[in-house]
Enzyme design. Structure first.
Site, PDB file in Angstrom:
ATOM      1  CB  SER A   1      -0.959  -0.052   1.188  1.00  0.00           C
ATOM      2  OG  SER A   1      -2.022   0.875   1.029  1.00  0.00           O
TER       3      SER A   1
ATOM      4  CG  ASP B   1      -6.575  -2.953  -4.169  1.00  0.00           C
ATOM      5  OD1 ASP B   1      -7.027  -1.821  -3.924  1.00  0.00           O
ATOM      6  OD2 ASP B   1      -5.503  -3.377  -3.695  1.00  0.00           O
TER       7      ASP B   1
ATOM      8  CG  HIS C   1      -6.036  -1.793  -0.451  1.00  0.00           C
ATOM      9  ND1 HIS C   1      -5.093  -1.577  -1.430  1.00  0.00           N
ATOM     10  CD2 HIS C   1      -5.581  -1.153   0.665  1.00  0.00           C
ATOM     11  CE1 HIS C   1      -4.118  -0.832  -0.936  1.00  0.00           C
ATOM     12  NE2 HIS C   1      -4.381  -0.573   0.330  1.00  0.00           N
TER      13      HIS C   1
END
Length: 305
Positions: free
Chosen positions: A161, A249, A279
């Protein structure tokens, strides 16, 4: 030409996909803090990370005039054959290096490498460019000290991320300094590569508070700076990259675009899209996540030779 997203999916057992879908159907969808008050509450509620054995060495390194706390994991069996620089996620405004202790201890032992976790400064108390400054400093420290400290100069970098975003920003800085060739690869899991909202994928997250916390002080027109949004960078001359993302995601399009730009710039790119995965999926307790992590580990092992 015919093109379908499914053609990019990693081949995983059907039962893992089915189990992942069941897991996510039974799990309430999460969201990030909407303002600073919610951020402080979320930080306070974050559970303490599990202790690992042996524990990491905690120290502070200095390079480029910046001092950064790090957590150092050494392999249990013999000297390290390489060093991996791991950057935690958390939207640039949450998390600590300690949250990666279990992953980093397992990685150090499985690959027989040293692993360095970075406690970079968090927004909004320390907005951009504090985090990439810290990550660059630790990377430069490794370039200068890895051979002396760990007996190897073979380096790799990665993160998830926001950590993947910072890893790529760090590589761009190192390339501009002429030392990026010291890194053999970058393992990037579901990074955020456009914080400017100038692309369709960037507009999907434009209202998220983490962007305001991290770059709210930067005018919208300047958020295409490569140090903020690597998607807009000259991406030539970078080490091989592994991009991992889930098909569910919100950052899928962002990662597809980044993979295409990296490849068009002449880099070696391995894109892996996992079906039924949202995600952050590699941190979830599913067999699909374990398969993805095993794949990342194998890819990194190849980079270390």
């Amino acid at each position: 030409m015919r093109f379908a997203l499914e053609a990019l999916f990693v081949d995983v057992p059907a039962e893992q996909i089915s189990a992942a879908r069941d897991f996510y159907r039974s799990r309430a969808a999460g969201r990030g803090p909407a303002d600073f008050a919610e951020l402080k509450e979320a930080r306070a509620k974050k559970p303490a990370p599990h202790a690992v054995v042996p524990p990491p060495l905690e120290e502070t390194v200095e390079a480029a005039g910046v001092r950064v706390p790090v957590r150092v994991f050494l392999p249990a069996d013999g000297p390290p054959r390489g060093v991996y620089l791991g950057i935690h996620g958390g939207g640039f405004y949450m998390g600590t290096a300690a949250q990666g202790d279990e992953r980093h201890r397992a990685l150090a032992d499985a690959l027989r490498i040293a692993v360095i976790g970075i406690d970079y400064r968090l927004a909004p108390e320390h907005p951009w460019p504090a985090a990439p400054d810290d990550c660059e400093a630790v990377a430069l420290w490794l370039v200068e000290q890895a051979e002396t400290r760990f007996g190897t100069s073979r380096l790799a970098i990665g993160g998830s991320s926001a950590g993947a975003t910072l890893a790529l920003a760090t590589l761009l800085r190192l390339r501009d300094r002429g030392v990026v060739d010291r890194f053999a690869g970058a393992a990037l899991r579901f990074g955020t590569y456009d914080l400017s909202a100038h692309t369709p994928s960037g507009r999907l997250i434009a209202d998220e508070y983490f962007i305001q916390a991290y770059v709210g002080h930067v005018p919208d027109r300047d958020r295409t700076l490569p140090d903020i949004s690597p998607l807009y960078a000259d991406l030539s001359g970078l080490p091989p990259a592994l991009l991992v993302v889930g098909s569910e995601d919100v950052l899928l399009e962002d990662n597809l675009t980044m993979a295409g730009r990296l490849s068009a710039a002449g880099n070696d790119v391995d894109l892996r899209v996992y079906p039924a995965a949202p995600h952050g999926f590699t941190g979830h307790p599913t067999a699909l996540a374990a398969t993805a992590i095993d794949g990342v580990n194998s890819w990194l092992s190849e980079r270390f030779g």
